[in-house]
Write an enzyme that holds these catalytic residues in place. Structure first.
Site, short mmCIF file in Angstrom:
data_model
loop_
_atom_site.label_atom_id
_atom_site.label_comp_id
_atom_site.label_asym_id
_atom_site.label_seq_id
_atom_site.Cartn_x
_atom_site.Cartn_y
_atom_site.Cartn_z
N THR A 32 -5.61 1.84 -3.00
CA THR A 32 -4.53 3.08 -3.23
C THR A 32 -4.11 3.38 -4.37
O THR A 32 -4.64 4.36 -5.10
CB THR A 32 -3.53 2.97 -2.21
OG1 THR A 32 -3.94 2.92 -0.78
CG2 THR A 32 -2.48 4.31 -2.28
N GLY A 70 -7.88 3.52 4.06
CA GLY A 70 -7.65 3.66 5.45
C GLY A 70 -8.66 2.65 6.17
O GLY A 70 -8.25 2.05 7.52
N ARG A 74 -8.01 -0.59 8.50
CA ARG A 74 -8.45 -0.63 9.95
C ARG A 74 -8.99 -1.96 9.99
O ARG A 74 -9.13 -2.73 11.01
CB ARG A 74 -9.61 0.69 10.24
CG ARG A 74 -8.64 1.88 10.49
CD ARG A 74 -9.51 2.74 11.18
NE ARG A 74 -10.48 3.14 10.18
CZ ARG A 74 -10.17 4.15 9.26
NH1 ARG A 74 -9.31 4.99 9.23
NH2 ARG A 74 -11.18 4.62 8.53
N ASP A 91 -0.50 9.86 -2.82
CA ASP A 91 -1.16 11.28 -2.23
C ASP A 91 -0.36 12.30 -3.19
O ASP A 91 -0.99 13.39 -3.68
CB ASP A 91 -1.21 11.31 -0.97
CG ASP A 91 -2.22 10.53 -0.09
OD1 ASP A 91 -3.04 9.99 -0.81
OD2 ASP A 91 -2.30 10.74 1.12
#
Length: 203
Positions: A32, A70, A74, A91
């Site tokens: 990220t 993401g 997961r 973001d």
């Protein structure tokens, strides 16, 4: 809106990559941060220098990191509360940097104040669209959907700037004004969704 239709197809590509990265010791949070830093640096380096095509390509590459974090979460089984906050915060930083850089380009290079105004509308609306959803969810209400979510914002803006960088006339102008209009509509759509959810909860 695109997220609803594309998420399953994209996941089939990104999930194996996310699993591979996790096995090599990388974390979703690191992905990220790398993606956000790369997006910010690419936007503020290329766009104010009128290198629109290079900037569009570079930003696109780093925005794709947002898909991988993401997938990595997961692969680990689930994300963490901190990871969710970090992802949402990054973001907003990336969104702000992109449209701030485009505003800078519109004023300093294109010398078009109306185009700069469109970019500023996109910047503010992007933040409000995300804030309405976050604030609604904190209040136990739903505020999903709308014409342009984050994926659509980046696609419209970067396709426009990329084409402008390839000497397609008025591509950035059309893209930013279109995005500004759609973003304002999306703010309205989300507020209406919250109003309906609140009314349903009271009834």
């Amino acid at each position: 809106m695109l997220n609803i239709f594309a998420r399953a197809s994209v996941s089939r590509v990104t999930d194996p990559i996310g699993t591979w990265l996790v096995r090599r010791g990388l974390s979703p949070n690191a992905m990220t941060v790398v993606g956000t830093v790369g997006t910010v640096l690419s936007a503020v380096w290329f766009f104010p220098r009128d290198q629109l095509f290079a900037g569009s390509v570079a930003v696109t590459v780093f925005v794709l990191f947002d898909l991988l974090d993401g997938a990595m979460a997961r692969a680990r089984g689930s994300g963490t509360p901190f990871g969710a906050v970090l992802d949402a915060s990054c973001d907003r930083i990336a969104d702000g940097a992109l449209f701030a850089a485009l505003t800078w380009w519109a004023l300093a290079v294109a010398q078009d104040r109306s185009l700069a105004a469109a970019s500023l509308v996109c910047l503010v609306a992007a933040q409000v669209i995300s804030y309405v959803k976050a604030r609604a969810e904190a209040s136990g209400l739903a505020a999903d959907g709308g014409l342009v979510e984050r994926a659509e914002r980046f696609i419209i803006a970067l396709v426009g700037t990329g084409l402008e960088g390839l000497s397609v006339p008025h591509a950035a102008t059309v893209a930013l004004w279109l995005l500004a209009a759609l973003s304002v509509i999306t703010v309205g759509q989300r507020l209406v969704a919250v109003w309906r959810a609140a009314k349903g909860a009271q009834g």
